[in-house]
Design a protein around this motif. Sequence first.
Motif, short mmCIF file in Angstrom:
data_model
loop_
_atom_site.label_atom_id
_atom_site.label_comp_id
_atom_site.label_asym_id
_atom_site.label_seq_id
_atom_site.Cartn_x
_atom_site.Cartn_y
_atom_site.Cartn_z
N UNK A 179 0.77 -1.20 0.12
CA UNK A 179 -0.10 0.07 0.08
C UNK A 179 0.91 1.34 -0.16
N UNK A 180 1.98 1.28 0.81
CA UNK A 180 2.70 2.42 0.83
C UNK A 180 3.65 2.33 -0.47
N UNK A 181 3.80 1.47 -1.14
CA UNK A 181 4.35 1.51 -2.52
C UNK A 181 3.61 2.04 -3.49
N UNK A 182 2.32 1.84 -3.37
CA UNK A 182 1.10 2.30 -4.24
C UNK A 182 0.98 3.96 -4.08
N UNK A 183 1.10 4.32 -2.68
CA UNK A 183 0.96 5.88 -2.45
C UNK A 183 2.07 6.50 -2.89
N UNK A 184 3.32 6.12 -2.84
CA UNK A 184 4.59 6.64 -3.50
C UNK A 184 4.65 7.01 -4.74
N UNK A 185 3.86 6.36 -5.66
CA UNK A 185 3.92 6.34 -7.13
C UNK A 185 2.70 7.25 -7.64
N UNK A 186 2.82 7.95 -8.74
CA UNK A 186 2.04 8.85 -9.45
C UNK A 186 1.83 8.27 -10.88
N UNK A 187 0.61 8.54 -11.49
CA UNK A 187 0.14 7.92 -12.80
C UNK A 187 -0.21 9.54 -13.51
N UNK A 188 0.89 10.13 -14.16
CA UNK A 188 0.43 11.35 -14.87
C UNK A 188 -0.38 11.29 -15.81
N UNK A 189 -0.66 9.95 -16.38
CA UNK A 189 -1.56 10.04 -17.47
C UNK A 189 -1.32 10.85 -18.71
N UNK A 190 -2.34 11.45 -19.20
CA UNK A 190 -2.12 12.54 -20.61
C UNK A 190 -1.16 13.80 -20.07
N UNK A 191 -1.17 13.97 -18.89
CA UNK A 191 -0.43 15.34 -18.31
C UNK A 191 1.15 15.01 -18.71
N UNK A 192 1.61 13.72 -18.89
CA UNK A 192 2.90 13.21 -19.12
C UNK A 192 3.17 13.61 -20.45
N UNK A 193 2.47 13.79 -21.36
CA UNK A 193 2.55 14.10 -22.97
C UNK A 193 2.73 15.48 -22.84
N UNK A 194 2.01 16.29 -22.32
CA UNK A 194 1.91 17.93 -21.78
C UNK A 194 3.25 18.22 -21.38
N UNK A 195 3.64 17.47 -20.39
CA UNK A 195 4.82 17.67 -19.56
C UNK A 195 6.24 17.71 -20.42
N UNK A 196 6.36 16.41 -21.11
CA UNK A 196 7.29 16.23 -22.06
C UNK A 196 7.27 17.15 -23.30
N UNK A 197 6.10 17.51 -23.66
CA UNK A 197 6.24 18.54 -24.64
C UNK A 197 6.80 20.00 -24.40
N UNK A 198 6.58 20.22 -23.20
CA UNK A 198 6.74 21.72 -22.56
C UNK A 198 8.29 21.64 -22.21
N UNK A 199 8.91 20.44 -21.80
CA UNK A 199 10.12 20.36 -21.55
C UNK A 199 10.96 20.28 -22.89
N UNK A 200 10.29 19.93 -24.16
CA UNK A 200 11.02 20.19 -25.25
C UNK A 200 10.98 21.50 -25.71
N UNK A 201 10.03 22.12 -25.56
CA UNK A 201 9.84 23.67 -25.95
C UNK A 201 10.91 24.40 -24.92
N UNK A 202 11.01 23.99 -23.76
CA UNK A 202 11.98 24.64 -22.80
C UNK A 202 13.59 24.60 -23.29
N UNK A 203 13.83 23.30 -23.87
CA UNK A 203 15.04 23.08 -24.69
C UNK A 203 15.46 23.79 -25.77
N UNK A 204 14.13 23.85 -26.56
CA UNK A 204 14.16 24.83 -27.80
C UNK A 204 14.56 26.34 -27.39
N UNK A 205 13.98 26.72 -26.12
CA UNK A 205 14.17 28.04 -25.77
C UNK A 205 15.43 28.59 -25.52
N UNK A 206 16.34 27.53 -25.16
CA UNK A 206 17.81 27.83 -25.19
C UNK A 206 18.47 28.13 -26.45
#
Length: 156
Positions: A19-46
Amino acid sequence: MLSKAEGSAGSRRALTGSEREVLRRIDPGTRALVIASVMLVLVLCSLLPWVRGAAGWEVLMGQADPALKIGLLPRLFAINSTIVGIGLSALALITRRWIFAFLAGLAGVVVTFEGVIAIWSRQTSGAEGPSIGLLLAVACMAVLAVQWMRIVWSRS
């Protein structure tokens, strides 16, 4: 041979651990794609200009033209946005640990405010103002901070 009481206590400990292991983990779902895309844009900003002709990577490495008088705040934002926006966000996405998502969200908020202050310092310095790269990098950090905090709050 284990008695029933000892066996059920061991099962409870094992269940509590899972139970503790499950509580320590997250499931970003579709937000993972948004986060990864924004990370890519942040790299391009450099690659984009942050102050007149100085690109973000030049500000980050301290190789910008000294005549631009970039100052400490944009450089500090460049360093911290790279560490938090790319490094800590990637760590949180890879490990899917709640603590890394929390740190990415909390640090993202701090770095976003740092970026706003960096923009303000460029606007009030009397020298060249901020360019599109710096403005877009601050917006990326704000989006990352909001996305990570939404993931963290969904687990609470």
